[in-house]
Design a protein around this motif. Structure first.
Motif, short mmCIF file in Angstrom:
data_model
loop_
_atom_site.label_atom_id
_atom_site.label_comp_id
_atom_site.label_asym_id
_atom_site.label_seq_id
_atom_site.Cartn_x
_atom_site.Cartn_y
_atom_site.Cartn_z
N SER A 136 0.83 -1.20 0.00
CA SER A 136 0.00 0.00 0.00
C SER A 136 0.87 1.26 0.00
CB SER A 136 -0.92 -0.01 1.22
OG SER A 136 -1.63 1.19 1.34
N THR A 137 1.90 1.26 0.84
CA THR A 137 2.80 2.41 0.91
C THR A 137 3.48 2.65 -0.44
OG1 THR A 137 3.21 2.00 3.26
CG2 THR A 137 4.81 3.37 2.10
N ALA A 138 3.93 1.57 -1.07
CA ALA A 138 4.61 1.70 -2.37
C ALA A 138 3.66 2.23 -3.43
CB ALA A 138 5.16 0.33 -2.79
N LEU A 139 2.43 1.73 -3.46
CA LEU A 139 1.49 2.17 -4.48
C LEU A 139 1.07 3.62 -4.27
CD1 LEU A 139 -0.77 -1.01 -4.87
CD2 LEU A 139 0.99 -0.17 -6.44
N PHE A 140 0.82 4.01 -3.02
CA PHE A 140 0.46 5.40 -2.76
C PHE A 140 1.62 6.34 -3.10
CE2 PHE A 140 -3.23 3.99 -0.21
CZ PHE A 140 -4.16 4.94 -0.62
N ALA A 141 2.85 5.82 -3.00
CA ALA A 141 4.00 6.64 -3.36
C ALA A 141 4.10 6.85 -4.86
CB ALA A 141 5.28 5.98 -2.84
N ALA A 142 3.74 5.82 -5.63
CA ALA A 142 3.90 5.89 -7.08
C ALA A 142 2.71 6.53 -7.79
CB ALA A 142 4.13 4.48 -7.64
N LEU A 143 1.56 6.55 -7.13
CA LEU A 143 0.33 7.09 -7.74
C LEU A 143 0.04 8.49 -7.24
CD1 LEU A 143 -1.66 3.79 -7.33
CD2 LEU A 143 -1.30 4.92 -9.55
N ARG A 144 -0.67 9.23 -8.05
CA ARG A 144 -1.07 10.59 -7.68
C ARG A 144 -2.56 10.77 -7.99
NH1 ARG A 144 2.64 10.15 -5.17
NH2 ARG A 144 4.51 11.44 -4.94
N GLY B 278 -9.05 9.90 -5.31
CA GLY B 278 -9.30 10.10 -6.72
C GLY B 278 -8.43 9.25 -7.62
N ILE B 279 -8.00 8.10 -7.10
CA ILE B 279 -7.16 7.19 -7.87
C ILE B 279 -8.02 6.00 -8.29
CG2 ILE B 279 -5.15 5.67 -7.82
CD1 ILE B 279 -3.99 7.55 -5.64
#
Length: 410
Positions: free
Chosen positions: A93-101, A135-136
């Motif tokens: 989750s941390t990795a995905l939230f870091a890569a997505l905006r 909003g992702i």
């Protein structure tokens, strides 16, 4: 011939049948152990690096070296390894939230991810803090015949797609795991077509099963849990994210706070076990890998459907066994618990579990709560009543426990 003698003969026959697979696993273990040893030597890992920090955890040299060691092991530019990650789902989750905006989209190329991640990305439930709130969006491309449907993936990519994700392991799903050679081809094609999109791999259950890792085949970002393969069975908690240096900087900000990032995180006396667990991981994973192959062979001999089959190549430690019967599945899992070193007197029952839509039975007499590198047998109670057998600190323990559990359903 007594029943016990017949059972012993059947076990010996199964082991003779899988002897080539066991030999190949031993060869992979040697390659992986050599790689990990060389990386430890490269970074001059010393007793000094086991000293721990408290409070903010600033200037923790051991933690910084551990991050660099993990980056090299997984073939990436950087890594963040912290015991403050409470699970693989937390690290992912941390990795995905870091890569997505906000406004971006995540594309899962390997079908719907497992239950806990469905909640994170907003496909299941209405929990607070999901990607929907930011909003992702998320698009899912089903597998086609067990392989990634690259035509459908290309069709699903939009101008807003920021991350394409691969789940290496099957999780609680009736589909094959995705091997690294196969994934390498997909990544090469996607990198050429969409160089700006981040390629992410959920690496849980896969570390050290093959002789390379996702970073070696072009992944930009990956994540996993330390109470699975890379913790070697002794690391008590934590997770890791490895990837491109810029993405790890963002992951550090997502994990901690902007401006703190990779510079903080007290290690509180855990560095020795984190280093030692990683060093032990190639051997412990090989023991569990051997146990999974034997489990498949024994189940096949009993007329049950095992996936992967005993002769198939593997990329993770998960062995699924289809019982086709609710009570048999439950009895098998309960027997695995009875032949565990911890809590052998406990009888697990199906029950509700956060992040899962069905009742789940979990048999895991483990030294570390939730440790998936220790032998466990679990799964959601739904047709076709499939148990997922995974882990095993020693091959001998898997042999004993699975053999005894099999007796309860025959």
């Amino acid at each position: 011939m007594t029943r016990e003698m017949m059972e012993q003969k059947q076990l010996q026959q199964a082991e003779r049948r899988i002897a080539p697979q066991l030999e190949a696993i031993a060869e992979r273990e040697l390659v992986n152990q050599q790689r990990v040893l060389d990386i430890f030597r490269k970074h001059n890992v010393s007793a000094f690096h086991f000293q721990h920090s408290t409070g903010y955890g600033y200037d923790d040299t051991g933690r910084e070296v551990l991050d660099r060691v993990y980056a090299d092991v997984f073939g990436t530019g950087a890594a963040i390894v912290r015991q403050q990650f409470i699970s693989g789902t937390h690290a992912i989750s941390t990795a995905l939230f870091a890569a997505l905006r906000p406004g971006g989209r995540l594309l899962y190329a390997t079908g719907t991810p497992y239950d806990t991640l469905k909640t994170v990305i907003g496909l299941d439930g209405s929990e607070a803090g999901t990607m929907n709130e930011w909003g992702i969006g998320c698009d899912v491309v089903p597998l086609a015949g067990g392989s990634v449907d690259m035509g459908a993936v290309h069709e699903a990519v939009t101008p807003d797609t920021q991350v394409i994700a691969f789940q290496r392991s099957r999780g609680y799903d009736d589909r094959p795991s995705i091997g690294l050679e196969e994934m390498k081809e997909y990544m090469a094609e996607l990198k050429q077509a969409y160089p700006e999109i981040v390629l992410f791999v959920d690496n849980c259950y896969g570390e050290f099963v093959e002789t390379s890792e996702p970073g070696h085949i072009g992944a930009d970002l990956m994540a996993g849990s330390l109470i699975k393969n890379p913790g070697g069975g002794i690391t008590r908690t934590g997770g890791y994210i490895a990837g491109r240096s810029d993405l790890i900087e963002r992951a550090g900000a997502s994990f901690a706070a902007p401006g703190i990032g990779l510079e903080g995180g007290a290690t509180l006396g855990m560095l020795q076990e984190m280093f030692q667990g990683l060093f032990l991981a190639p051997h412990v994973v090989a023991e569990a890998h051997k146990g999974a192959v034997l489990t498949a062979a024994l189940m096949e001999d009993a007329g049950l459907q095992a996936s992967p089959a005993s002769v198939e190549e593997r990329t993770d430690l998960i062995q699924s066994v289809q019982f086709g019967d609710r009570d048999k599945m439950i009895r098998f899992c309960q027997a695995v618990q009875q032949y565990s070193p911890v809590d052998s007197g406990v009888t697990p029952q199906p029950s509700a579990m956060p992040g899962y839509s069905d009742e789940v039975i979990m048999a895991a007499g483990a030294f570390i709560q939730g440790s998936s590198i220790e032998l466990s047998a679990d799964g959601p109670i739904r047709p076709p009543y499939t148990a997922f057998v995974q882990g095993g600190l020693t091959y001998a323990h898997v042999k004993i426990a699975v053999s005894e559990a099999l007796k309860t359903i025959q």
